[in-house]
Write a protein that holds these residues in place. Structure first.
Motif, mmCIF file in Angstrom:
data_model
loop_
_atom_site.group_PDB
_atom_site.id
_atom_site.type_symbol
_atom_site.label_atom_id
_atom_site.label_comp_id
_atom_site.label_asym_id
_atom_site.label_seq_id
_atom_site.Cartn_x
_atom_site.Cartn_y
_atom_site.Cartn_z
ATOM 1 N N ASP A 67 -26.558 36.609 -4.014
ATOM 2 C CA ASP A 67 -26.889 37.473 -2.868
ATOM 3 C C ASP A 67 -25.667 37.602 -1.958
ATOM 4 O O ASP A 67 -25.463 38.621 -1.297
ATOM 5 C CB ASP A 67 -28.034 36.877 -2.042
ATOM 6 N N ARG A 68 -24.875 36.538 -1.919
ATOM 7 C CA ARG A 68 -23.749 36.489 -0.996
ATOM 8 C C ARG A 68 -22.617 37.441 -1.360
ATOM 9 O O ARG A 68 -21.749 37.720 -0.528
ATOM 10 C CB ARG A 68 -23.237 35.049 -0.876
ATOM 11 N N PHE A 69 -22.622 37.919 -2.587
ATOM 12 C CA PHE A 69 -21.644 38.952 -2.912
ATOM 13 C C PHE A 69 -21.970 40.241 -2.164
ATOM 14 O O PHE A 69 -21.081 41.040 -1.868
ATOM 15 C CB PHE A 69 -21.591 39.196 -4.423
ATOM 16 N N SER A 70 -23.252 40.447 -1.824
ATOM 17 C CA SER A 70 -23.658 41.601 -1.006
ATOM 18 C C SER A 70 -23.464 41.341 0.477
ATOM 19 O O SER A 70 -23.117 42.256 1.237
ATOM 20 C CB SER A 70 -25.134 41.934 -1.251
ATOM 21 N N THR A 71 -23.722 40.102 0.925
ATOM 22 C CA THR A 71 -23.812 39.822 2.363
ATOM 23 C C THR A 71 -22.629 39.083 2.979
ATOM 24 O O THR A 71 -22.425 39.156 4.192
ATOM 25 C CB THR A 71 -25.078 39.004 2.645
ATOM 26 N N HIS A 72 -21.853 38.344 2.171
ATOM 27 C CA HIS A 72 -20.804 37.497 2.740
ATOM 28 C C HIS A 72 -19.406 37.721 2.166
ATOM 29 O O HIS A 72 -18.414 37.397 2.829
ATOM 30 C CB HIS A 72 -21.167 36.011 2.562
ATOM 31 N N ALA A 73 -19.302 38.219 0.960
ATOM 32 C CA ALA A 73 -17.983 38.409 0.353
ATOM 33 C C ALA A 73 -17.239 39.549 1.035
ATOM 34 O O ALA A 73 -17.826 40.589 1.360
ATOM 35 C CB ALA A 73 -18.120 38.674 -1.139
ATOM 36 N N ALA B 71 -17.306 32.737 1.294
ATOM 37 C CA ALA B 71 -18.650 33.323 1.220
ATOM 38 C C ALA B 71 -19.709 32.295 0.864
ATOM 39 O O ALA B 71 -20.893 32.639 0.733
ATOM 40 C CB ALA B 71 -18.666 34.457 0.193
ATOM 41 N N GLY B 72 -19.329 31.024 0.679
ATOM 42 C CA GLY B 72 -20.297 29.982 0.339
ATOM 43 C C GLY B 72 -20.816 30.090 -1.076
ATOM 44 O O GLY B 72 -21.955 29.697 -1.354
ATOM 45 N N ILE B 73 -19.985 30.591 -1.983
ATOM 46 C CA ILE B 73 -20.380 30.761 -3.388
ATOM 47 C C ILE B 73 -19.660 29.736 -4.250
ATOM 48 O O ILE B 73 -18.430 29.641 -4.204
ATOM 49 C CB ILE B 73 -20.038 32.185 -3.879
ATOM 50 N N ASP B 74 -20.413 28.976 -5.031
ATOM 51 C CA ASP B 74 -19.839 27.974 -5.945
ATOM 52 C C ASP B 74 -20.877 27.694 -7.018
ATOM 53 O O ASP B 74 -21.805 26.919 -6.807
ATOM 54 C CB ASP B 74 -19.488 26.703 -5.174
ATOM 55 N N VAL B 75 -20.764 28.380 -8.153
ATOM 56 C CA VAL B 75 -21.797 28.300 -9.177
ATOM 57 C C VAL B 75 -21.203 28.149 -10.569
ATOM 58 O O VAL B 75 -20.098 28.599 -10.840
ATOM 59 C CB VAL B 75 -22.700 29.554 -9.167
ATOM 60 N N PRO B 76 -21.962 27.514 -11.469
ATOM 61 C CA PRO B 76 -21.528 27.429 -12.869
ATOM 62 C C PRO B 76 -21.556 28.808 -13.514
ATOM 63 O O PRO B 76 -22.336 29.679 -13.126
ATOM 64 C CB PRO B 76 -22.579 26.503 -13.517
ATOM 65 N N VAL B 77 -20.701 28.971 -14.502
ATOM 66 C CA VAL B 77 -20.670 30.203 -15.288
ATOM 67 C C VAL B 77 -20.862 29.836 -16.756
ATOM 68 O O VAL B 77 -20.165 28.961 -17.274
ATOM 69 C CB VAL B 77 -19.339 30.960 -15.101
ATOM 70 N N ARG C 134 -16.802 28.281 -14.068
ATOM 71 C CA ARG C 134 -17.286 28.207 -12.684
ATOM 72 C C ARG C 134 -16.607 29.281 -11.855
ATOM 73 O O ARG C 134 -15.436 29.595 -12.078
ATOM 74 C CB ARG C 134 -17.013 26.817 -12.091
ATOM 75 N N ILE C 135 -17.346 29.836 -10.897
ATOM 76 C CA ILE C 135 -16.776 30.801 -9.956
ATOM 77 C C ILE C 135 -17.004 30.302 -8.538
ATOM 78 O O ILE C 135 -18.097 29.840 -8.193
ATOM 79 C CB ILE C 135 -17.377 32.212 -10.157
ATOM 80 N N THR C 136 -15.956 30.393 -7.722
ATOM 81 C CA THR C 136 -16.012 29.907 -6.342
ATOM 82 C C THR C 136 -15.396 30.937 -5.406
ATOM 83 O O THR C 136 -14.299 31.432 -5.658
ATOM 84 C CB THR C 136 -15.248 28.583 -6.188
ATOM 85 N N VAL C 137 -16.125 31.267 -4.334
ATOM 86 C CA VAL C 137 -15.582 32.046 -3.223
ATOM 87 C C VAL C 137 -15.927 31.249 -1.976
ATOM 88 O O VAL C 137 -17.009 31.389 -1.399
ATOM 89 C CB VAL C 137 -16.172 33.471 -3.154
ATOM 90 N N ASP D 241 -10.835 37.742 0.593
ATOM 91 C CA ASP D 241 -11.305 36.380 0.303
ATOM 92 C C ASP D 241 -10.671 35.861 -0.979
ATOM 93 O O ASP D 241 -10.479 36.605 -1.952
ATOM 94 C CB ASP D 241 -12.830 36.354 0.122
ATOM 95 N N ALA D 242 -10.346 34.566 -0.984
ATOM 96 C CA ALA D 242 -9.846 33.926 -2.196
ATOM 97 C C ALA D 242 -10.998 33.672 -3.150
ATOM 98 O O ALA D 242 -12.081 33.252 -2.735
ATOM 99 C CB ALA D 242 -9.157 32.604 -1.845
ATOM 100 N N LEU D 243 -10.788 33.950 -4.421
ATOM 101 C CA LEU D 243 -11.782 33.719 -5.469
ATOM 102 C C LEU D 243 -11.133 32.871 -6.548
ATOM 103 O O LEU D 243 -9.996 33.144 -6.949
ATOM 104 C CB LEU D 243 -12.260 35.050 -6.044
ATOM 105 N N THR D 244 -11.834 31.843 -6.998
ATOM 106 C CA THR D 244 -11.295 30.947 -8.022
ATOM 107 C C THR D 244 -12.201 30.924 -9.237
ATOM 108 O O THR D 244 -13.422 30.814 -9.115
ATOM 109 C CB THR D 244 -11.158 29.509 -7.475
ATOM 110 N N LEU D 245 -11.606 31.065 -10.407
ATOM 111 C CA LEU D 245 -12.314 30.855 -11.658
ATOM 112 C C LEU D 245 -11.800 29.574 -12.281
ATOM 113 O O LEU D 245 -10.607 29.448 -12.564
ATOM 114 C CB LEU D 245 -12.081 32.014 -12.635
ATOM 115 N N THR D 246 -12.707 28.595 -12.465
ATOM 116 C CA THR D 246 -12.369 27.402 -13.244
ATOM 117 C C THR D 246 -12.612 27.756 -14.699
ATOM 118 O O THR D 246 -13.624 28.369 -15.034
ATOM 119 C CB THR D 246 -13.261 26.219 -12.836
ATOM 120 N N THR D 247 -11.673 27.415 -15.562
ATOM 121 C CA THR D 247 -11.816 27.736 -16.976
ATOM 122 C C THR D 247 -11.667 26.468 -17.812
ATOM 123 O O THR D 247 -11.341 25.400 -17.293
ATOM 124 C CB THR D 247 -10.754 28.760 -17.440
#
Length: 225
Positions: free
Chosen positions: A153-159, A92-98, A86-89, A163-169
């Motif tokens: 899309d938010r990596f272009s418009t909001h990141a 930027a409102g990003i929280d998606v499965p990887v 999972r990746i979370t920013v 910003d803190a970025l988290t990878l769940t592993t």
């Protein structure tokens, strides 16, 4: 599709490796998305070394953890190298499965990778993995979508830088801070310095929303501590 050095509805705006995704707790089905997706291309070196994952899930190294503004004020334990899930920013409102994506022999020969057309992120498993013992950069891609909301899309418009970025592993959580948000011509991506070997660095590649056919947005992040 993503082009590599030598070795994807809404309209998919990427010709590089990343696909925009909509934040959701569950992985989406590969074939049930509406809208039009534009093709992405990811450039990468030929036949990267296989990632060696450690089966030990115990955290073995401590480092400062980021606050919401990316500053380090606490401590956390870094897990051993493992598959990202999972990746979370948050900013930027990003929280998606990887999900893992292994390039085929044809992908390597053509120097291109096209991730499945879903709202998920995809870890290019032939390069690095995050955690203590990492030997290369961790590359994550996903599709950007032109006519509907999508997380990538938010990596272009909001990141933003800082910003803190988290990878769940599979072994725990890795914390990073975004240190660059840039764009790159798709045609020359395969010769970019983003393919330099940098253990534990994270590189996210997706189509740049303001020029989805010509450019990729490249987000790089470094581990905290």
């Amino acid at each position: 599709m993503l082009t590599t050095p030598t070795s994807t509805g809404g309209t998919d705006t990427s010709q590089s490796l990343v696909q925009d995704t909509v934040a959701s707790p569950e992985a989406s089905s590969p074939a049930e998305l509406s809208g039009s997706d534009q093709e992405e291309i990811l450039a990468a070196p030929p036949e990267p070394p296989a990632v060696q994952l450690n089966s030990d899930t115990a955290p073995i190294e401590s480092a400062p953890a980021p606050t919401s503004d990316g500053l380090s004020v606490e401590t956390f334990s870094r897990p051993v190298v493992a598959t990202p899930t999972r990746i979370t920013v948050a900013a930027a409102g990003i929280d998606v499965p990887v999900l893992p994506l292994s390039p085929t022999a044809d992908d390597l020969a053509s120097q291109s990778i096209v991730p499945p057309y879903t709202d998920n992120g995809y870890w290019i498993s032939s390069y690095g993995a995050p955690g203590v013992g990492s030997t290369d950069t961790t590359y994550i891609t996903g599709h950007s979508w032109e006519d509907r909301e999508a997380p990538f899309d938010r990596f272009s418009t909001h990141a933003s830088v800082g910003d803190a970025l988290t990878l769940t592993t599979a072994a725990g959580t890795m914390n990073y801070v975004i240190d660059a948000v840039t764009t790159h011509d798709k045609e020359s991506l395969k010769t970019s310095e983003i393919w330099n070997v940098v253990p534990n660095r994270v590189v996210i590649i997706s189509c740049y929303t303001q020029d989805p056919w010509g450019k990729n947005v490249i987000v790089t992040a470094s581990p905290i501590g």
